[in-house]
Scaffold this motif. Structure first.
Motif, mmCIF file in Angstrom:
data_model
loop_
_atom_site.group_PDB
_atom_site.id
_atom_site.type_symbol
_atom_site.label_atom_id
_atom_site.label_comp_id
_atom_site.label_asym_id
_atom_site.label_seq_id
_atom_site.Cartn_x
_atom_site.Cartn_y
_atom_site.Cartn_z
ATOM 1 N N UNK A 142 5.066 6.755 1.216
ATOM 2 C CA UNK A 142 4.553 5.802 2.204
ATOM 3 C C UNK A 142 3.460 6.463 3.037
ATOM 4 N N UNK A 143 2.195 6.060 2.835
ATOM 5 C CA UNK A 143 1.117 6.685 3.609
ATOM 6 C C UNK A 143 1.060 6.146 5.056
ATOM 7 N N UNK A 144 1.089 7.077 6.015
ATOM 8 C CA UNK A 144 0.948 6.734 7.432
ATOM 9 C C UNK A 144 -0.334 7.380 7.957
ATOM 10 N N UNK A 145 -0.896 6.810 9.019
ATOM 11 C CA UNK A 145 -2.019 7.480 9.694
ATOM 12 C C UNK A 145 -1.780 7.426 11.203
ATOM 13 N N UNK A 146 -2.280 8.469 11.925
ATOM 14 C CA UNK A 146 -2.070 8.474 13.369
ATOM 15 C C UNK A 146 -3.059 7.573 14.090
ATOM 16 N N UNK A 192 0.982 2.292 9.745
ATOM 17 C CA UNK A 192 0.453 2.000 8.407
ATOM 18 C C UNK A 192 0.133 0.527 8.313
ATOM 19 N N UNK A 193 -0.376 0.090 7.160
ATOM 20 C CA UNK A 193 -0.889 -1.274 7.089
ATOM 21 C C UNK A 193 0.070 -2.258 6.429
ATOM 22 N N UNK A 194 0.950 -1.769 5.534
ATOM 23 C CA UNK A 194 1.944 -2.693 4.962
ATOM 24 C C UNK A 194 3.315 -2.325 5.500
ATOM 25 N N UNK A 195 4.059 -3.340 5.821
ATOM 26 C CA UNK A 195 5.414 -3.105 6.340
ATOM 27 C C UNK A 195 6.421 -3.837 5.468
ATOM 28 N N UNK A 196 7.560 -3.161 5.255
ATOM 29 C CA UNK A 196 8.651 -3.791 4.513
ATOM 30 C C UNK A 196 9.599 -4.391 5.543
ATOM 31 N N UNK A 253 0.817 -1.210 0.000
ATOM 32 C CA UNK A 253 0.000 0.000 0.000
ATOM 33 C C UNK A 253 0.848 1.257 0.000
ATOM 34 N N UNK A 254 1.513 1.483 -1.065
ATOM 35 C CA UNK A 254 2.246 2.750 -1.182
ATOM 36 C C UNK A 254 2.271 3.175 -2.640
ATOM 37 N N UNK A 255 2.712 4.407 -2.865
ATOM 38 C CA UNK A 255 2.700 4.963 -4.219
ATOM 39 C C UNK A 255 4.125 5.107 -4.713
ATOM 40 N N UNK A 256 4.266 5.080 -6.032
ATOM 41 C CA UNK A 256 5.597 5.184 -6.618
ATOM 42 C C UNK A 256 5.520 6.144 -7.791
ATOM 43 N N UNK A 257 6.464 7.095 -7.857
ATOM 44 C CA UNK A 257 6.535 7.986 -9.019
ATOM 45 C C UNK A 257 7.849 7.693 -9.730
ATOM 46 N N UNK A 258 7.724 7.207 -10.964
ATOM 47 C CA UNK A 258 8.910 6.859 -11.752
ATOM 48 C C UNK A 258 9.362 8.030 -12.607
#
Ligand SMILES: *[C@@H]1O[C@H](CO)[C@@H](O)[C@H](O)[C@H]1NC(C)=O
Length: 503
Positions: free
Chosen positions: A426-430, A437-441, A409-414
């Motif tokens: 990487x979208x985070x929420x408090x 966040x919901x996906x972890x690397x 769940x993240x965005x990528x700009x090429x």
């Protein structure tokens, strides 16, 4: 027991036979040994022992118009036994008519499948201790020019590895400083003071004399353009060249008689230069006038390194850092993306290694391969490009590609459709004062953190502009990476490749 007379004679005869046999075998062994030590009279000299004197080596000339036969004739007119080697990529066509004496040889550097390798190696043909690299069109006026070069070289051998005599032409020979940094894929030329006589590189036409064993100990001794290639390799070994007062004149100026041939020659020279920098892994050249030349990736070429395994890009294993064209493209993409986030009201901050680089030296870490930004999940809908990326990748008006990453769940700009250098968002929420966040690397730094680091966000110089960062980013980085991370640079995965091991 008693021995008969017959038995006695027999025993003596056997003993004598054995003795003779022993003697003969000793004799044979000695002869064999002598053969092995001196298999052939001509091979009596150990290989690689060089005669004193100079060989003239002509490497650069055009097939379609050249003056090599004239150059050679003049050299041997003044010194008939002078060894001359003409080295060509392939057999010159139309054929080159040279005096047919054994001291004049043409080497075709392209190996032929029916010939042994040494036939196409120029070092096979240079049998003297010194070698003079002579450009096409040089006019030698007396035998003393090469002799004086050699004398002056011998006199200054302790300080310099090469001497050069200018070929008089419209542009005077220029002394340059040269710094080659393979780790950073760069070569920097700067002008040396006009009075300099010892320098790292030369600009212009010259006859260069050096030790044969030095020349053929280079990685690519006869790569073209010859002097560009020579001085790059020489500067990596700390060699310098002394400019002599000896000079040569030119057969005629300009050498090539038609502008069409000159155009052809210029194009070939450009292609050779491009190939040389590719072969050497030099992607950015700064010329003595400050002009930059790039031989690296662009929007139209693929990213110049492959998929990252174990967080360790392939260039680190080659003991190199991120190619400068990639760093430049990453900076450009980061600046562009941040501009759009700011304009559309998406709160973001430099994350991970990107923040680390900003904290250390206000730029991308010199061996990093992407840019990471944290963003507030709730702000995503404010940005039209990110919103659209949710339903498939889109190419924006500047050619950047926005997409939802397939890895999570993240965005990528090429950087472009071709070149996959990228900025990750990487979208985070408090949640109860903690950013999550919901996906972890699977990265040490990919962890939750207190929201107070983002209240407020603070500006930090980065990659030539101002970007937003967590406040107290030093503690933020130590929380994520561990204590001392800012002061102690290390490669991303020291278990597979560490700075220490890299040397
Ligand atoms: C050849 O070059 C290497 C380093 O590049 C050096 O260590 C070696 O001594 C050189 N050999 C000769 C014969 O000059």
């Amino acid at each position: 027991m008693r021995i008969t007379f017959c038995q006695g004679v027999l025993a003596v005869a056997i003993a004598i036979n054995l003795l003779i046999l022993f003697y003969i075998s000793r004799l044979q062994q000695r002869v064999l040994h002598r053969h092995r030590d001196h298999p052939h009279p001509s091979a009596h000299q150990p290989r690689g022992l060089l005669r004193s004197g100079v060989t003239v080596l002509i490497r650069e000339f055009e097939d379609f118009e050249n003056y090599v036969p004239d150059v050679v004739r003049l050299f041997v007119k003044h010194k008939p036994e002078l060894p001359v080697v003409v080295a060509a990529d392939r057999l010159p066509y139309p054929p080159m008519v040279l005096p047919s004496t054994p001291n004049i040889q043409v080497v075709v550097l392209k190996p032929s499948p029916d010939q042994p390798a040494h036939i196409s190696r120029p070092e096979t043909y240079v049998k003297t201790e010194y070698v003079a690299l002579v450009p096409d069109g040089v006019r030698v006026d007396s035998a003393s020019q090469l002799e004086r070069m050699l004398e002056e070289f011998k006199a200054s051998q302790a300080q310099v590895q090469m001497v050069a005599a200018p070929v008089q032409s419209l542009a005077p020979l220029q002394c340059l400083n040269l710094k080659v940094n393979l780790k950073e894929w760069t070569a920097d030329y700067t002008a040396a003071p006009p009075s300099s006589k010892v320098c790292a590189a030369l600009k212009g036409e010259a006859v260069v004399l050096l030790r044969t064993r030095d020349l053929f100990n280079l990685s690519m001794p006869l790569a073209k353009p010859l002097l560009t290639s020579l001085f790059i390799q020489a500067s990596l070994r700390g060699w310098v060249v002394r400019l002599l007062d000896v000079s040569f004149s030119a057969l005629h100026q300009p050498l090539l008689t038609s502008s069409h041939n000159q155009w052809k020659a210029d194009n070939l020279a450009k292609a050779n230069r491009l190939q040389l920098f590719r072969d050497f892994g030099i992607k950015r050249v700064v010329l003595e006038d400050g002009k930059e030349q790039w031989f690296g990736c662009s929007k139209e070429t693929p990213r110049c390194f492959g998929t990252i395994r174990d967080d360790t890009p392939e260039y680190l294993y080659q003991n190199r850092w991120t190619p400068p064209c990639c760093l430049r493209a990453l900076r450009e993409t980061a600046k562009y993306v941040i501009g759009i986030l700011e304009a559309s009201g998406v709160r973001y901050w430099l994350e991970g290694g990107t923040l680390l680089g900003a904290a250390r030296h206000q730029d991308i870490i010199p061996w990093d391969y992407d840019v990471d930004l944290g963003v507030y999940l709730e702000d995503i809908p404010n940005c039209e490009l990110l919103r659209s990326a949710d339903s498939g990748s889109i190419v924006d008006e500047k050619g950047f590609v926005w997409e939802k990453a397939i890895e999570g769940d993240f965005y990528r700009v090429q950087y472009s459709e071709r070149n996959h250098l990228h900025v990750d968002l990487w979208p985070f929420y408090p949640k109860n004062g903690v950013m999550t966040k919901d996906t972890w690397m699977d990265h040490r730094q990919d962890i939750e953190f207190p929201e107070h680091f983002l209240k407020p966000l603070v500006p930090i110089p980065f990659a030539g502009f101002l970007a937003m960062a967590p406040n107290d980013y030093w503690s933020f980085l130590e929380l994520k990476f561990g204590e001392g991370v800012v002061e102690n640079p290390e490669y991303p995965n020291p278990a597979v490749k560490s700075m220490e091991k890299g040397k």
